[in-house]
Design a protein around this motif. Structure first.
Motif, PDB file in Angstrom:
ATOM      1  N   ILE A  31       0.824  -1.212   0.000  1.00  0.00           N
ATOM      2  CA  ILE A  31       0.000   0.000   0.000  1.00  0.00           C
ATOM      3  C   ILE A  31       0.853   1.255   0.000  1.00  0.00           C
ATOM      4  CG2 ILE A  31      -0.276   0.174   2.517  1.00  0.00           C
ATOM      5  CD1 ILE A  31      -3.248   0.976   1.888  1.00  0.00           C
ATOM      6  N   ASP A  32       2.057   1.179   0.550  1.00  0.00           N
ATOM      7  CA  ASP A  32       2.919   2.364   0.541  1.00  0.00           C
ATOM      8  C   ASP A  32       3.364   2.724  -0.863  1.00  0.00           C
ATOM      9  OD1 ASP A  32       2.936   3.223   3.181  1.00  0.00           O
ATOM     10  OD2 ASP A  32       4.426   1.751   3.779  1.00  0.00           O
ATOM     11  N   TYR A  33       3.578   1.724  -1.706  1.00  0.00           N
ATOM     12  CA  TYR A  33       3.941   2.014  -3.099  1.00  0.00           C
ATOM     13  C   TYR A  33       2.778   2.691  -3.828  1.00  0.00           C
ATOM     14  CZ  TYR A  33       7.961  -1.052  -2.288  1.00  0.00           C
ATOM     15  OH  TYR A  33       9.119  -1.615  -1.799  1.00  0.00           O
ATOM     16  N   ALA A  34       1.549   2.219  -3.565  1.00  0.00           N
ATOM     17  CA  ALA A  34       0.382   2.855  -4.191  1.00  0.00           C
ATOM     18  C   ALA A  34       0.245   4.302  -3.719  1.00  0.00           C
ATOM     19  CB  ALA A  34      -0.880   2.066  -3.862  1.00  0.00           C
ATOM     20  N   LEU A  35       0.475   4.527  -2.446  1.00  0.00           N
ATOM     21  CA  LEU A  35       0.420   5.894  -1.917  1.00  0.00           C
ATOM     22  C   LEU A  35       1.523   6.758  -2.514  1.00  0.00           C
ATOM     23  CD1 LEU A  35      -0.402   5.026   1.786  1.00  0.00           C
ATOM     24  CD2 LEU A  35      -1.850   6.408   0.276  1.00  0.00           C
ATOM     25  N   ASP A  36       2.709   6.181  -2.713  1.00  0.00           N
ATOM     26  CA  ASP A  36       3.806   6.916  -3.355  1.00  0.00           C
ATOM     27  C   ASP A  36       3.402   7.380  -4.749  1.00  0.00           C
ATOM     28  OD1 ASP A  36       5.399   6.426  -1.158  1.00  0.00           O
ATOM     29  OD2 ASP A  36       6.586   4.853  -2.131  1.00  0.00           O
ATOM     30  N   LYS A  53      -8.574  -7.104   9.252  1.00  0.00           N
ATOM     31  CA  LYS A  53      -7.434  -6.656  10.069  1.00  0.00           C
ATOM     32  C   LYS A  53      -7.295  -5.139   9.987  1.00  0.00           C
ATOM     33  CE  LYS A  53      -6.561 -10.952  11.003  1.00  0.00           C
ATOM     34  NZ  LYS A  53      -6.903 -11.525  12.324  1.00  0.00           N
ATOM     35  N   ALA A  54      -8.416  -4.458  10.119  1.00  0.00           N
ATOM     36  CA  ALA A  54      -8.464  -3.003   9.943  1.00  0.00           C
ATOM     37  C   ALA A  54      -7.518  -2.277  10.887  1.00  0.00           C
ATOM     38  CB  ALA A  54      -9.894  -2.505  10.137  1.00  0.00           C
ATOM     39  N   GLU A  55      -7.408  -2.752  12.126  1.00  0.00           N
ATOM     40  CA  GLU A  55      -6.561  -2.066  13.105  1.00  0.00           C
ATOM     41  C   GLU A  55      -5.094  -2.074  12.673  1.00  0.00           C
ATOM     42  OE1 GLU A  55      -8.600  -4.552  13.751  1.00  0.00           O
ATOM     43  OE2 GLU A  55     -10.201  -3.721  15.006  1.00  0.00           O
ATOM     44  N   VAL A  56      -4.657  -3.183  12.084  1.00  0.00           N
ATOM     45  CA  VAL A  56      -3.267  -3.283  11.624  1.00  0.00           C
ATOM     46  C   VAL A  56      -3.009  -2.272  10.512  1.00  0.00           C
ATOM     47  CG1 VAL A  56      -1.555  -4.808  10.565  1.00  0.00           C
ATOM     48  CG2 VAL A  56      -3.180  -5.723  12.248  1.00  0.00           C
ATOM     49  N   LEU A  57      -3.909  -2.227   9.548  1.00  0.00           N
ATOM     50  CA  LEU A  57      -3.770  -1.300   8.417  1.00  0.00           C
ATOM     51  C   LEU A  57      -3.802   0.151   8.891  1.00  0.00           C
ATOM     52  CD1 LEU A  57      -3.760  -0.872   5.280  1.00  0.00           C
ATOM     53  CD2 LEU A  57      -6.252  -0.746   5.454  1.00  0.00           C
ATOM     54  N   GLU A  58      -4.776   0.478   9.719  1.00  0.00           N
ATOM     55  CA  GLU A  58      -4.946   1.864  10.151  1.00  0.00           C
ATOM     56  C   GLU A  58      -3.791   2.336  11.018  1.00  0.00           C
ATOM     57  OE1 GLU A  58      -8.835   1.980  11.886  1.00  0.00           O
ATOM     58  OE2 GLU A  58      -9.776   1.211  10.051  1.00  0.00           O
ATOM     59  N   HIS A  60      -0.710   1.382  10.731  1.00  0.00           N
ATOM     60  CA  HIS A  60       0.401   1.653   9.805  1.00  0.00           C
ATOM     61  C   HIS A  60       0.193   2.975   9.079  1.00  0.00           C
ATOM     62  CE1 HIS A  60       3.543   1.053   6.853  1.00  0.00           C
ATOM     63  NE2 HIS A  60       2.661   1.301   5.903  1.00  0.00           N
ATOM     64  N   LEU A  61      -1.009   3.198   8.563  1.00  0.00           N
ATOM     65  CA  LEU A  61      -1.276   4.422   7.808  1.00  0.00           C
ATOM     66  C   LEU A  61      -1.153   5.666   8.671  1.00  0.00           C
ATOM     67  CD1 LEU A  61      -4.301   3.241   5.627  1.00  0.00           C
ATOM     68  CD2 LEU A  61      -1.905   3.460   4.936  1.00  0.00           C
ATOM     69  N   ALA A  62      -1.416   5.529   9.963  1.00  0.00           N
ATOM     70  CA  ALA A  62      -1.332   6.681  10.872  1.00  0.00           C
ATOM     71  C   ALA A  62       0.096   7.218  10.968  1.00  0.00           C
ATOM     72  CB  ALA A  62      -1.840   6.296  12.255  1.00  0.00           C
ATOM     73  N   GLN A  63       1.074   6.409  10.593  1.00  0.00           N
ATOM     74  CA  GLN A  63       2.478   6.846  10.665  1.00  0.00           C
ATOM     75  C   GLN A  63       2.893   7.662   9.447  1.00  0.00           C
ATOM     76  OE1 GLN A  63       5.123   3.500  11.692  1.00  0.00           O
ATOM     77  NE2 GLN A  63       3.303   2.348  12.261  1.00  0.00           N
ATOM     78  N   ARG A  64       2.055   7.673   8.428  1.00  0.00           N
ATOM     79  CA  ARG A  64       2.423   8.363   7.185  1.00  0.00           C
ATOM     80  C   ARG A  64       1.904   9.790   7.211  1.00  0.00           C
ATOM     81  NH1 ARG A  64       3.622   6.004   1.435  1.00  0.00           N
ATOM     82  NH2 ARG A  64       3.646   7.942   0.236  1.00  0.00           N
ATOM     83  N   LYS A  65       2.772  10.740   6.865  1.00  0.00           N
ATOM     84  CA  LYS A  65       2.403  12.149   6.925  1.00  0.00           C
ATOM     85  C   LYS A  65       1.752  12.633   5.620  1.00  0.00           C
ATOM     86  CE  LYS A  65       5.857  13.556  10.389  1.00  0.00           C
ATOM     87  NZ  LYS A  65       5.284  12.574  11.259  1.00  0.00           N
ATOM     88  N   THR A  66       2.213  12.146   4.487  1.00  0.00           N
ATOM     89  CA  THR A  66       1.649  12.555   3.200  1.00  0.00           C
ATOM     90  C   THR A  66       1.480  11.331   2.311  1.00  0.00           C
ATOM     91  OG1 THR A  66       3.871  13.018   2.317  1.00  0.00           O
ATOM     92  CG2 THR A  66       2.646  14.872   3.269  1.00  0.00           C
ATOM     93  N   PRO A  67       0.456  11.334   1.479  1.00  0.00           N
ATOM     94  CA  PRO A  67      -0.659  12.291   1.426  1.00  0.00           C
ATOM     95  C   PRO A  67      -1.556  12.154   2.658  1.00  0.00           C
ATOM     96  CG  PRO A  67      -1.115  10.406   0.020  1.00  0.00           C
ATOM     97  CD  PRO A  67       0.291  10.219   0.514  1.00  0.00           C
ATOM     98  N   LEU A  68      -2.469  13.096   2.820  1.00  0.00           N
ATOM     99  CA  LEU A  68      -3.447  13.003   3.903  1.00  0.00           C
ATOM    100  C   LEU A  68      -4.341  11.788   3.658  1.00  0.00           C
ATOM    101  CD1 LEU A  68      -4.879  14.281   6.388  1.00  0.00           C
ATOM    102  CD2 LEU A  68      -6.307  15.533   4.758  1.00  0.00           C
ATOM    103  N   ILE A  69      -4.526  10.961   4.680  1.00  0.00           N
ATOM    104  CA  ILE A  69      -5.303   9.733   4.527  1.00  0.00           C
ATOM    105  C   ILE A  69      -6.574   9.804   5.362  1.00  0.00           C
ATOM    106  CG2 ILE A  69      -5.328   7.235   4.938  1.00  0.00           C
ATOM    107  CD1 ILE A  69      -2.269   7.310   4.438  1.00  0.00           C
TER     108      ILE A  69
END
Length: 235
Positions: A31-36, A53-58, A60-69
């Motif tokens: 998913i990080d490559y798609a976000l890139d 496994k929504a908690e695992v995904l969310e 991880h995404l909370a650690q990313r600053k850009t783009p806004l998710i």
């Protein structure tokens, strides 16, 4: 939008503890490559749906600053069409890009998502799908999804037919595509068929690289090819 809610059953046992878009390729979740790729195309806000496994995904995404998710967590798995329909409130009345959370690609000279947006013709299109030649798709074992016709028109593979292009899991859609769509879970294929009947389903062939990651056995070869692709782009 990135679709990341499914169970990813073909990727088990990896997906027994994580959603498929969290599968690591060359040390990073898919998913990080798609976000890139979305960030490279200038997309500032991305909606990500979650369920398995929504908690695992969310987390991880909370650690990313850009783009806004922005998270669209589903109480039941809504499939691709239902998941996008639930998130329509984020997009207003303008076309938007949707990518599968496990779609892995490299751009060519310009970002593929930028090409997709530039090719969009609002008067003629309700859906514009990114396609890739089946003969060059690492890990792809199917008989193709679409046949490209003159211009950007495409048609679906007929039964017992082999066609030259696979759908990459990346697309641009208009909210009007969802008018009259059912409630609850349903596949985007239902809406593709409706758009095709109206002559409003179109395609764009990707001019970079695409890697089809379906099972755990696909990962080593994908990593080798993906890293080699990066090297080729830097030369």
């Amino acid at each position: 939008m990135i679709l990341a809610a499914g169970e990813g059953r073909r990727m088990r046992p990896i997906t027994e503890t994580i959603p498929k878009p969290m599968t690591a390729i060359a040390g990073r979740p898919l998913i990080d490559y798609a976000l890139d790729r979305m960030e490279e195309a200038g997309i500032e806000t991305v909606v990500v749906n979650s369920w398995w496994k929504a908690e695992v995904l969310e987390a991880h995404l909370a650690q990313r600053k850009t783009p806004l998710i922005e998270i669209s967590r589903e109480e039941e798995l809504l499939d691709t069409g239902g998941g996008v329909k639930r998130a329509l409130l984020h997009f207003g009345d303008t076309p938007f890009i949707v990518a599968n959370g496990d779609s892995l690609w490299l751009n060519s000279l310009s970002p593929a998502l930028e090409r997709l947006a530039n090719l969009w013709d609002d008067a003629a299109m309700d859906a514009l799908l990114m396609l890739f030649p089946t003969h060059g798709a690492l890990g792809y074992r199917g008989t193709g999804d679409f046949f490209a016709q003159p211009g950007t028109s495409i048609r679906r593979r007929k039964e017992q037919e082999v066609v030259p292009f696979a759908y990459m899991g990346v697309q641009m859609l208009h909210p009007r595509l969802f008018e009259g769509a059912p409630d609850g879970p349903f596949s985007l294929n239902l809406l593709y068929d409706r758009a095709a009947e109206a002559g409003r389903l179109h395609g764009m062939v990707h001019d970079g690289m695409w890697y089809h990651v379906s099972t755990p056995e696909d990962i080593p070869a994908t990593e080798d090819a993906f890293l080699a692709g990066h090297t080729l782009k830097m030369v």
